[in-house]
Design a protein around this motif. Structure first.
Motif, short mmCIF file in Angstrom:
data_model
loop_
_atom_site.label_atom_id
_atom_site.label_comp_id
_atom_site.label_asym_id
_atom_site.label_seq_id
_atom_site.Cartn_x
_atom_site.Cartn_y
_atom_site.Cartn_z
N GLU A 56 -17.21 73.38 27.60
CA GLU A 56 -17.55 73.65 26.20
C GLU A 56 -16.42 73.23 25.27
N VAL A 59 -16.46 69.46 24.98
CA VAL A 59 -17.58 69.00 24.15
C VAL A 59 -17.25 69.19 22.67
N GLN A 60 -16.67 70.33 22.32
CA GLN A 60 -16.30 70.57 20.93
C GLN A 60 -15.25 69.56 20.45
N ASP A 62 -14.82 66.54 21.63
CA ASP A 62 -15.51 65.26 21.51
C ASP A 62 -16.34 65.18 20.23
N MET A 63 -16.96 66.29 19.84
CA MET A 63 -17.75 66.32 18.60
C MET A 63 -16.84 66.08 17.39
N ARG A 66 -16.02 62.40 17.24
CA ARG A 66 -17.18 61.64 16.77
C ARG A 66 -17.36 61.78 15.26
N LYS A 67 -17.15 62.97 14.74
CA LYS A 67 -17.27 63.18 13.29
C LYS A 67 -16.18 62.41 12.55
N GLU A 70 -17.18 58.85 12.23
CA GLU A 70 -18.22 58.62 11.22
C GLU A 70 -17.64 58.35 9.83
N GLN A 84 -18.30 56.06 19.30
CA GLN A 84 -18.53 57.48 19.50
C GLN A 84 -18.72 57.83 20.98
#
Length: 111
Positions: A56, A59-60, A62-63, A66-67, A70, A84
């Motif tokens: 978890e 994943v956070q 990685d998010m 990715r943001k 952007e 991404q």
């Protein structure tokens, strides 16, 4: 995040890579981290919960990456998508997690 919880997660991740998930005991994680058994169980109900917390957390992270991507300028949406997907995988601090991806059966058996 609590400092002791992070120490447990970091120690567990190192041991999982070195010995494998199945061959890493909670006691090994405690010895590596210097954290008490009671503290481990304060944060995690089991080794499986510790594994899930590691995933978890990754994943956070990685998010967030990715943001951040952007907000950069890309020639196309496809180029953004490629970054991404690839950037989190090639960062040195992510190498441990992605090495587990290749051992999915080990994780599935442990969880």
């Amino acid at each position: 995040m609590n400092k002791r919880k992070q120490m447990l997660l970091d120690s567990a991740l190192v041991l999982f890579e070195k010995h494998g998930v199945t061959n890493t005991s909670i006691q090994m994680i405690l010895d590596e981290s210097g954290v008490s058994k009671g503290t481990f169980y304060k944060f995690f109900g089991s080794k499986d919960d510790c594994i899930l917390a590691i995933l978890e957390q990754r994943v956070q992270e990685d998010m967030m990456i990715r943001k951040d991507l952007e907000s950069q300028s890309y020639a196309s949406d496809f180029d953004l998508l490629v970054d991404q997907i690839m950037v989190p995988m090639i960062l040195p601090e992510k190498s441990l997690l992605w090495s587990y991806s290749g051992q999915a059966s080990t994780l599935e058996n442990a969880i």
